[in-house]
Design an enzyme around this catalytic site. Structure first.
Site, mmCIF file in Angstrom:
data_model
loop_
_atom_site.group_PDB
_atom_site.id
_atom_site.type_symbol
_atom_site.label_atom_id
_atom_site.label_comp_id
_atom_site.label_asym_id
_atom_site.label_seq_id
_atom_site.Cartn_x
_atom_site.Cartn_y
_atom_site.Cartn_z
ATOM 1 N N GLU A 150 56.553 -31.775 -5.675
ATOM 2 C CA GLU A 150 57.232 -32.832 -4.911
ATOM 3 C C GLU A 150 56.434 -33.148 -3.658
ATOM 4 O O GLU A 150 56.924 -32.954 -2.482
ATOM 5 C CB GLU A 150 58.605 -32.070 -4.559
ATOM 6 C CG GLU A 150 59.383 -31.820 -5.672
ATOM 7 C CD GLU A 150 60.673 -31.175 -5.363
ATOM 8 O OE1 GLU A 150 61.783 -31.288 -5.968
ATOM 9 O OE2 GLU A 150 60.902 -30.617 -4.224
ATOM 10 N N GLU A 312 62.773 -31.981 -13.492
ATOM 11 C CA GLU A 312 63.199 -30.795 -12.924
ATOM 12 C C GLU A 312 64.994 -31.538 -12.831
ATOM 13 O O GLU A 312 65.141 -32.750 -12.557
ATOM 14 C CB GLU A 312 63.144 -30.466 -11.778
ATOM 15 C CG GLU A 312 61.920 -29.668 -11.431
ATOM 16 C CD GLU A 312 61.724 -28.997 -10.169
ATOM 17 O OE1 GLU A 312 62.425 -29.079 -9.276
ATOM 18 O OE2 GLU A 312 60.330 -28.704 -9.824
ATOM 19 N N HIS A 363 70.193 -20.882 -6.922
ATOM 20 C CA HIS A 363 69.896 -22.091 -7.748
ATOM 21 C C HIS A 363 70.107 -21.721 -9.292
ATOM 22 O O HIS A 363 69.770 -20.922 -9.411
ATOM 23 C CB HIS A 363 68.656 -22.569 -7.279
ATOM 24 C CG HIS A 363 68.400 -23.991 -7.774
ATOM 25 N ND1 HIS A 363 68.228 -24.431 -9.175
ATOM 26 C CD2 HIS A 363 68.368 -25.273 -7.227
ATOM 27 C CE1 HIS A 363 68.193 -25.859 -9.141
ATOM 28 N NE2 HIS A 363 68.067 -26.366 -8.289
#
Length: 702
Positions: A150, A312, A363
């Site tokens: 990212e 993702e 998460h």
């Protein structure tokens, strides 16, 4: 030799075995096998483990992981690990740390804390990646490479400032050209030495506190944004080239963040250096399906229609919102197939096993904290894994075809929102989304294009808020329309050049002849204000009066036809929507922000006039929560029908029998789709010559 093609739609996600004791690793492999997972992204945040000091490299743990994946029939997406530098590096080499726009030097912590112009970062990153590539170049588990993670942060340190000056020398050559491009005679800013130039930060040109998008010199800031994107691209290329030097046919990528519309990086400039585009996307439960659809289509457009990777998503919950609800049953599967329908050749998650500590411990993951297979999320992941296994390679490299091109330009995005314009409420991506939604609601497929794209393949080109017109682009659009194309643009277009200098002679600048208008004034409306768009000519079902908002321009026709006019204020009766016949084609201009209902019907009219239709017959009622998209491969067309609603929907697939790939059954006539479900219909393209539509479904009803 590592294959450049996937054996099937890859299924897996981020795996961090280094966070767990080794006695759990075998259980992970068992659970992965149950779920049908065949790829794991590893080594993404492991620089500190792999390099404990300047000279030492330790890859033993990674050897074990790579071997274990291979022994269990899984592939590795091998991360380079450069997304988070080690603590010792920050302590010994502080030049690696970033500086914020308000001049604060960061300390070691979090991630994305490396300066892209730090010699330390570039040196150690390249050495690390070369060692990884040399070590694993022949490993049978290795399928592709994952550079950094990212990528993207804006740094305002001295290294960046020095590199910015060098970048500017290469771009402009002389200070005279730079001063002209930046309009530096405003506020006495003329530069006489390259060393006088500082970064446009909150300490220099910044306005509105620490908001880096509000500066006194937009041209300078625009160049800094370009420079920053180029700086990170150079870092990526260092790692890319290091891998290729050992494995020339390696598949190398990095995962794009920001749900695909990440402002700091110009992804179109990055795309040539990615062997496959990869996307991270994290919508919330209430996120409209068209929001995800746009991002998938944009990722596909980055490499001219090539399939991409869904790198993702969460299998269940997010962890960083104020409230983090679970994905409801069936939603993960449905949204995964939405990505596949729009060009994804993988379905991957963050993460495969839930962390036990730190920021992402809550998460979502395939394997929950319970640590076993007896959870709803694991069962749903297993069902999806089996379906992807069943599909095999049938859909790999299948393409989405479209006659519509929507222009998306990062430079234009930056320039539109750099401040000083008519309204701070004007957001570029919001208007891209709004026009995209009009096609989505009409079940019409689109491509995203950039300024260098070939326009001849499209019947209709749409460029919302084309504020910046780059050199030669007006002429390119004129040729396209003269040859029979239809072009559509909106208010606040043709205003400035690539340096954000206003084009003299009146708006829309270089587009004036093509559009057949000139714009005298731009009136900005407050968010609660409306005007009216009054049709002067019926456009299909469009007639009467519709709301409009945000901006209203005072337009003077110069050959263009007034299709709709404003209903109120001092410019009542002046053009709000125009059409200009130009050569064999036509150019449309919306001088305001129409309502969504108007846009849907207008787009439907334009598409019908060009002979563009959806896979559903025009007369059929299609519930708004049903999505239809097609991919083409060889002699087959695959029609995806996704029921996003809470109701059972009925579709008619025509009289010719075709195969539904997920159930394995042959169907014709009426077929029911349960709530939150998907069907994939396979049909031979030869059927196009028969009485039924080649696309499969031709009608739908509740």
């Amino acid at each position: 030799m590592i294959s450049r093609t996937f054996p099937k739609i890859m299924y897996g996600g981020d795996y961090n075995p280094e966070q767990f004791p080794k006695d759990i690793w075998d259980e992970d492999m068992r659970l992965f096998g149950l779920a049908g997972i065949d790829i794991a992204t590893v080594n993404v945040f492991s620089w500190s483990l792999n390099q404990p000091d300047e000279e030492t490299y330790e890859f033993g743990w990674l050897d074990e992981v790579m071997n274990k994946l291979h022994e269990n029939g899984m592939y590795a997406c091998l991360g380079t690990g450069t997304a988070a530098h080690p603590a010792w590096m920050a302590r010994k080499c502080p030049d690696i740390l970033t500086v914020t726009t308000d001049g604060k030097k960061r300390k070691f912590g979090r991630r994305h804390n490396s300066c892209p112009n730090s010699p330390t970062f570039r040196h150690y990153a390249e050495v690390l990646v070369r060692k990884l590539a040399e070590r694993y170049k022949g490993h049978p588990a290795l399928l592709l490479w994952h550079v950094n993670n990212e990528i993207g942060i804006r740094c305002y340190c001295e290294n960046c400032e020095h590199a910015f000056r060098e970048w500017l020398k290469n771009r402009y050559g002389t200070l005279e050209r730079l001063n002209e491009a930046w309009y530096t005679r405003f506020w006495g800013h003329t530069f006489y030495d390259w060393e006088d130039i500082v970064l446009p930060s909150a300490l220099s040109e910044g306005l509105s506190g620490g908001n880096s998008d509000q500066t006194a010199f937009q041209g300078m800031t625009l160049d800094y944004y370009r420079f920053n994107s180029d700086s990170w691209l150079a870092c990526y290329q260092l790692e890319y080239n290091a891998i290729k030097s050992f494995i020339p046919d390696a598949v190398v990528t990095t995962n794009f963040q920001g749900n695909g519309t990440y402002k700091p990086l110009d992804y179109f400039k990055w795309a040539p250096y990615l062997d496959i585009v990869a996307l991270d996307i994290y919508p919330e439960n209430q996120t409209p399906e068209s929001y995800m659809a746009l991002r998938y289509d944009l990722m596909r457009g980055l490499k001219n229609g090539a399939p991409f990777m869904l790198m993702e998503q969460t299998p269940s919950v997010l962890n960083w919102k104020t409230v983090n609800p679970t994905k409801r049953p069936g939603v993960m599967r449905l949204r995964s197939f939405q990505a596949v329908a729009r060009g994804a050749d993988s379905v991957m998650f963050f993460q495969l096993r839930r962390s036990l500590g730190a920021y992402e411990k809550f998460h979502g993951a395939v394997i929950d904290h319970a640590g076993h297979e007896h959870t709803r999320v694991f069962r749903e992941c297993t069902e999806l894994g089996q379906e992807l296994k069943q599909l095999g390679n049938q859909l790999l490299d299948a393409r989405v075809k479209s006659k519509i091109g929507i222009l998306f330009d990062w430079d234009n995005w930056w320039a539109v929102e750099l401040g000083g314009g008519p309204s701070a409420h004007l957001k570029y991506v919001d208007h891209i989304q709004k026009y995209y939604d009009a096609f989505y609601d009409n079940h019409i497929q689109v491509d995203f294009i950039h300024v260098e794209s070939d326009l001849s393949q499209y019947e209709l080109v749409v460029a919302p808020v084309l504020y910046m017109v780059k050199p030669g682009y007006a002429e390119k659009l004129e040729r396209y329309v003269k040859n029979g194309g239809t072009f559509l643009t909106t208010f606040y277009s043709g205003v400035a050049n690539e340096n954000d200098l206003v084009t003299p002679g009146g708006y829309p600048g270089e587009l004036r002849e093509l559009l057949g208008i000139w714009v005298e004034e731009l009136d900005a409306l407050h968010p609660d204000q409306k005007n009216q768009l009054v049709l002067q000519t019926n456009l299909g079902e469009l007639q009467g009066t519709y709301d409009c908002s945000l901006l209203c321009e005072v337009v003077h026709p110069e050959g263009a036809e007034t299709v709709a006019s404003f209903g109120s204020d001092y410019y009542a009766g002046s053009p709000a929507l125009t059409r200009n016949r130009f050569g064999k084609g036509e150019a449309w201009y919306a001088a305001t922000n129409p309502s969504r209902s108007f846009l849907k019907q207008w787009i439907s009219y334009l598409c019908a006039s060009k002979g563009i239709s959806s896979p559903i017959e025009a007369h059929a009622h299609v519930p708004k929560d049903v999505e239809i998209i097609q991919r083409h491969k060889d002699e087959f067309v695959f029609t995806f029908v996704l029921n996003h609603s809470e109701q059972t929907q009925k579709i008619n697939v025509g009289t010719h029998e075709q195969k539904e790939l997920l159930s394995g059954t042959s169907v014709s006539g009426d077929v029911e789709l349960l709530p939150k479900s998907v069907a994939i219909f396979q049909q031979k393209k030869e059927a196009e010559t028969c009485g039924s539509a080649p696309s499969g479904p031709i009608a739908a009803s509740v």
